[in-house]
Motif scaffolding. Structure first.
Motif, PDB file in Angstrom:
ATOM      1  N   SER A  77       0.767  -1.242   0.000  1.00 32.11           N
ATOM      2  CA  SER A  77       0.000   0.000   0.000  1.00 32.11           C
ATOM      3  C   SER A  77       0.806   1.306   0.000  1.00 32.11           C
ATOM      4  CB  SER A  77      -0.995   0.013   1.163  1.00 32.11           C
ATOM      5  OG  SER A  77      -0.293   0.028   2.371  1.00 32.11           O
ATOM      6  N   ARG A  82     -14.499   0.047  -4.392  1.00 39.47           N
ATOM      7  CA  ARG A  82     -13.424   0.545  -3.537  1.00 39.47           C
ATOM      8  C   ARG A  82     -12.869  -0.567  -2.671  1.00 39.47           C
ATOM      9  NH1 ARG A  82     -12.050   5.602  -1.237  1.00 39.47           N
ATOM     10  NH2 ARG A  82     -11.441   4.409   0.560  1.00 39.47           N
ATOM     11  N   THR A  83     -11.615  -0.453  -2.289  1.00 36.06           N
ATOM     12  CA  THR A  83     -11.063  -1.426  -1.369  1.00 36.06           C
ATOM     13  C   THR A  83     -11.838  -1.325  -0.049  1.00 36.06           C
ATOM     14  OG1 THR A  83      -9.076  -2.173  -0.262  1.00 36.06           O
ATOM     15  CG2 THR A  83      -9.202   0.165  -0.668  1.00 36.06           C
ATOM     16  N   GLY A  84     -12.209  -2.472   0.496  1.00 33.41           N
ATOM     17  CA  GLY A  84     -12.951  -2.456   1.764  1.00 33.41           C
ATOM     18  C   GLY A  84     -14.453  -2.358   1.609  1.00 33.41           C
ATOM     19  N   GLY A  95     -10.093  -9.728   4.336  1.00 34.12           N
ATOM     20  CA  GLY A  95      -9.308  -9.097   5.404  1.00 34.12           C
ATOM     21  C   GLY A  95     -10.135  -8.062   6.132  1.00 34.12           C
ATOM     22  N   HIS A  96      -9.700  -7.728   7.334  1.00 33.88           N
ATOM     23  CA  HIS A  96     -10.466  -6.752   8.108  1.00 33.88           C
ATOM     24  C   HIS A  96      -9.841  -5.374   8.112  1.00 33.88           C
ATOM     25  CE1 HIS A  96     -13.384  -9.560   9.369  1.00 33.88           C
ATOM     26  NE2 HIS A  96     -12.519 -10.344   9.996  1.00 33.88           N
ATOM     27  N   VAL A  97      -8.532  -5.316   7.979  1.00 41.02           N
ATOM     28  CA  VAL A  97      -7.884  -4.017   8.147  1.00 41.02           C
ATOM     29  C   VAL A  97      -7.200  -3.534   6.866  1.00 41.02           C
ATOM     30  CG1 VAL A  97      -6.170  -2.716   9.449  1.00 41.02           C
ATOM     31  CG2 VAL A  97      -7.598  -4.373  10.618  1.00 41.02           C
ATOM     32  N   GLU A  98      -6.451  -4.406   6.220  1.00 41.63           N
ATOM     33  CA  GLU A  98      -5.754  -3.978   5.010  1.00 41.63           C
ATOM     34  C   GLU A  98      -6.386  -4.603   3.764  1.00 41.63           C
ATOM     35  OE1 GLU A  98      -1.365  -3.016   5.258  1.00 41.63           O
ATOM     36  OE2 GLU A  98      -1.549  -4.561   6.782  1.00 41.63           O
ATOM     37  N   SER A  99      -6.049  -4.035   2.626  1.00 38.20           N
ATOM     38  CA  SER A  99      -6.557  -4.584   1.371  1.00 38.20           C
ATOM     39  C   SER A  99      -6.081  -6.015   1.202  1.00 38.20           C
ATOM     40  CB  SER A  99      -6.052  -3.759   0.195  1.00 38.20           C
ATOM     41  OG  SER A  99      -6.506  -2.450   0.305  1.00 38.20           O
ATOM     42  N   THR A 100      -6.968  -6.866   0.743  1.00 39.22           N
ATOM     43  CA  THR A 100      -6.640  -8.285   0.667  1.00 39.22           C
ATOM     44  C   THR A 100      -6.445  -8.754  -0.770  1.00 39.22           C
ATOM     45  OG1 THR A 100      -8.191  -8.456   2.484  1.00 39.22           O
ATOM     46  CG2 THR A 100      -7.258 -10.499   1.657  1.00 39.22           C
ATOM     47  N   GLY A 132      -8.649   2.834  -4.406  1.00 35.28           N
ATOM     48  CA  GLY A 132      -8.669   3.725  -3.250  1.00 35.28           C
ATOM     49  C   GLY A 132      -7.379   3.692  -2.468  1.00 35.28           C
ATOM     50  N   GLU A 133      -6.346   3.073  -3.036  1.00 33.71           N
ATOM     51  CA  GLU A 133      -5.063   3.065  -2.341  1.00 33.71           C
ATOM     52  C   GLU A 133      -4.145   4.132  -2.903  1.00 33.71           C
ATOM     53  OE1 GLU A 133      -3.391  -0.863  -1.278  1.00 33.71           O
ATOM     54  OE2 GLU A 133      -5.152  -1.529  -2.378  1.00 33.71           O
ATOM     55  N   ALA A 134      -3.112   4.422  -2.118  1.00 32.16           N
ATOM     56  CA  ALA A 134      -2.276   5.577  -2.440  1.00 32.16           C
ATOM     57  C   ALA A 134      -1.698   5.558  -3.855  1.00 32.16           C
ATOM     58  CB  ALA A 134      -1.120   5.665  -1.445  1.00 32.16           C
ATOM     59  N   GLN A 171     -20.167   1.006  -0.291  1.00 30.94           N
ATOM     60  CA  GLN A 171     -20.449   0.854   1.131  1.00 30.94           C
ATOM     61  C   GLN A 171     -21.641   1.757   1.463  1.00 30.94           C
ATOM     62  OE1 GLN A 171     -16.857   0.817   3.504  1.00 30.94           O
ATOM     63  NE2 GLN A 171     -18.029   1.312   5.343  1.00 30.94           N
TER      64      GLN A 171
END
Lengths: 384, 236
Positions: free
Chosen positions: B27, B52-54, B73-78, B103-105, B134
């Motif tokens: 990321s 979007r991611t997530g 995954g729960h926290v980072e992009s999987t 949606g990542e940098a 979402q």
């Protein structure tokens, strides 16, 4: 209450309060974040509803809205510049230039993120452009608020109070673990991309049940990030002292001690060249009023001339009203007809300590307590 | 075959090092855009899921297929590449492709180009694109920009917007009592009213792309998935 000072003396106090207010900076926060991150509700939570908008300042930048807020006395309490949420992709360059422009005036940058989102591309892209702009001051504190942490999975689990400051442990629930991991990931992502060390504050500014989380931590964090000259108006506006945590209380107290020491030094300097007769003791009142106002602001009380005189009167309630300070001073050993620097410093210190106790406990210390403080302080100055 | 070892071992080490490098840099950096090489079997008719991611793409696909095919995954992009699976959907055989989220940098432009290429290359097989949003977010400007950019491809496919994580719509403590949107609507709760408003606003925002908006929930309980399944079935 007011009769212990005459008209002229009262005017001295008013002038002292006005000077105090002029010297104090109005804290200015720049709030950034995407649409829906919860910027407005977060700001409302931090500063409460009793702040009044006093119209917006004409902004030179087209996307940003600068708003001034006043407390009940009508003096400006803080200034907020709010980003509208990021508009269309491709305008990042222009937008980041506006952020750089607005950030010149801001003391702290607050970035609000929605905790249950994963990619913060827009936020990182825009902030990277801001941070690489040569005109941007990288020393400006950046606080990243991870808002809506209750929405991190499992969404059904919610049993605050939580402590997110300890490292991940085996006893953590899934919720706590996910929030702690999120804090770590965001700290790494933004820290690496921006080459800085942002402060991350998990928070929940709004919920359907009316509960909130992390707001007091954030208030305390903002206090720490502000320069000293902007701290008092901020403390007054946010009432950060009202629910202060134990560790923060110690910080507040040390800040109060700094204010008292400063006032004591000013009082000493004021009489150093021209010792004042005891009967003219009131000429030191403006310095002490300024100090009382500063302490009052720090502990979230009012800021006004009337408040200063009322407080001084309340502290002197154990003495005959008009002669409160003569009373204190004449009790000191070795005092003749003139007040020299050590007496002025010790007396101011005593009044400061009494005012601090008054603001934190709500009750005015007795005349004997004030006298003791002054005596101890006076003895200490002799040793020094 | 032992004589091949000198060739394969360095290759394997290099591949391992590359992969390690890629994951340790997760990321950040301009080169960290997700790839669009595929793993799995892509046949016709194809249903692709993007968002979007997530947003919950992988969870949604897993729930639709009734099995944990993709990592969640729960926290980072999987999901870091296109993961496709071929499966039987009632009496039809279809492929479902789960794409990496955006949606990542620093990857917006690169991502759009890659997704566009991927879709363009499979346009003959692709029947349905499911955009996962979402439900409790606002704005959706990145999602809008993505569809805008895809519209230049002039694709002949149907578009469904899944308003996922519908359980997070306010009030959060109110739960869905049924697993179907139609049944739930008749209960007339504050949550369903808010969800209705959200669906209407989303339909309006994305009106020019001619899409259908359905609410869904795929983790910590399921909601309205039969509806989405029926839509998929009708479009393949």
């Amino acid at each position: 209450m007011g009769e212990w000072m005459n008209e002229e003396e009262n005017n001295h106090v008013k002038a002292a309060v006005a000077t105090f207010l002029k010297e104090q900076l109005d804290p200015h926060f720049l709030v950034l974040g995407a649409t829906g991150a919860g910027k407005s509700s977060l700001i409302n939570r931090i500063f409460g509803k009793d702040l009044q908008k006093v119209g917006h300042v004409e902004s030179t930048t087209r996307d940003f809205k600068t708003q001034q807020y006043a407390d009940e006395t009508g003096s400006t309490a803080l200034t907020l510049t709010d980003s509208p949420g990021y508009g269309e992709v491709g305008r990042d360059e222009e937008y980041s230039r506006e952020v750089v422009e607005v950030s010149r005036k801001a003391h702290v940058i607050i970035l609000v993120l929605k905790a249950d989102e994963k990619g913060y591309q827009r936020d990182i892209d825009i902030l990277s452009k801001v941070f690489t702009n040569t005109e941007f001051n990288k020393e400006k504190p950046l606080i990243i608020v991870l808002n809506q942490v209750d929405k991190l999975p499992p969404t059904r689990e919610w049993s605050p109070p939580y402590d997110f400051k300890t490292p991940v442990s085996a006893t953590d629930t899934d919720k706590v673990r996910h929030i702690k991991e999120k804090i770590r990931v965001v700290r790494e992502q933004f820290g690496r991309a921006l080459e800085c060390h942002p402060t991350i504050c998990p928070a929940m500014s709004e919920s359907d049940e009316g509960t909130i989380l992390g707001i007091q931590d954030l208030r305390e964090q903002l206090f720490q990030s502000l320069p000293d000259v902007a701290k008092l108006k901020y403390a007054r506006a946010s009432k950060v002292a009202a629910e202060a945590s134990e560790s923060f209380r110690a910080q507040l107290d040390s800040h109060a001690n700094k204010i008292i020491a400063g006032a004591a030094a000013s009082a000493a300097a004021a009489v150093a060249l021209n010792p004042v007769p005891v009967s003219d003791w009131i000429t030191l009142v403006p310095i002490q009023s300024g100090m009382v106002i500063a302490l009052g602001a720090l502990y979230g009380k009012k800021i006004s001339g009337a408040f200063a005189t009322e407080t001084l009167a309340a502290l002197g309630a154990g003495f005959a009203a008009r002669t409160v300070f003569q009373g204190v001073i004449s009790m000191l050993p070795g005092i003749k007809n003139f007040i020299g620097p050590p007496y002025a410093a010790a007396a101011t210190h005593g009044i400061g300590v009494a005012a601090k106790a008054y603001f934190t406990s709500g009750t005015a210390p007795t005349a004997d307590t004030i006298k003791n403080v002054i005596e101890v302080e006076f003895e200490r100055s002799k040793v020094a | 075959m032992w004589f091949l070892a000198p060739i394969f071992i360095p290759l394997a080490v290099a591949a391992w090092a590359l992969q390690r490098n890629a994951s340790s840099n997760s990321s950040t950096g301009p080169s960290d855009c997700p790839r669009f090489d595929e793993r799995g079997d892509i046949a016709e008719p194809l249903v692709a899921v993007c968002g979007r991611t997530g947003a919950g793409k992988s969870s949604l696909v897993n729930a639709l297929l009734g099995q944990a095919v993709f990592d969640v995954g729960h926290v980072e992009s999987t999901t870091r590449r296109v993961e496709a699976v071929r499966c039987r959907f009632r009496d039809k055989e279809i492929s479902v492709a789960d794409t990496p989220g955006y949606g990542e940098a620093h990857t917006a432009l690169e991502y759009t180009v890659r997704l566009k290429n991927w879709i363009s290359f499979r346009r003959d097989k692709l029947r349905l694109l499911i955009l996962v949003l979402q439900a409790d977010n606002k704005g959706y400007s990145e999602d809008y920009d993505l569809l805008e950019s895809l519209s230049s491809l002039d694709l002949k496919l149907s578009l469904v917007i899944a308003l996922n994580q519908a359980d997070k719509v306010s009030p959060k403590y109110e739960r869905f009592m049924t697993d179907s949107w139609l049944d739930e609507m008749s209960r007339q709760t504050t949550k369903t009213r808010n969800l209705c408003l959200k669906m209407a606003a989303t339909s309006e925002q994305f009106a020019k792309f001619d899409c259908l908006v359905v609410p869904t929930q795929a983790s910590e309980g399921q909601f309205n998935l039969e509806h989405l399944k029926q839509l998929i079935y009708d479009h393949v």
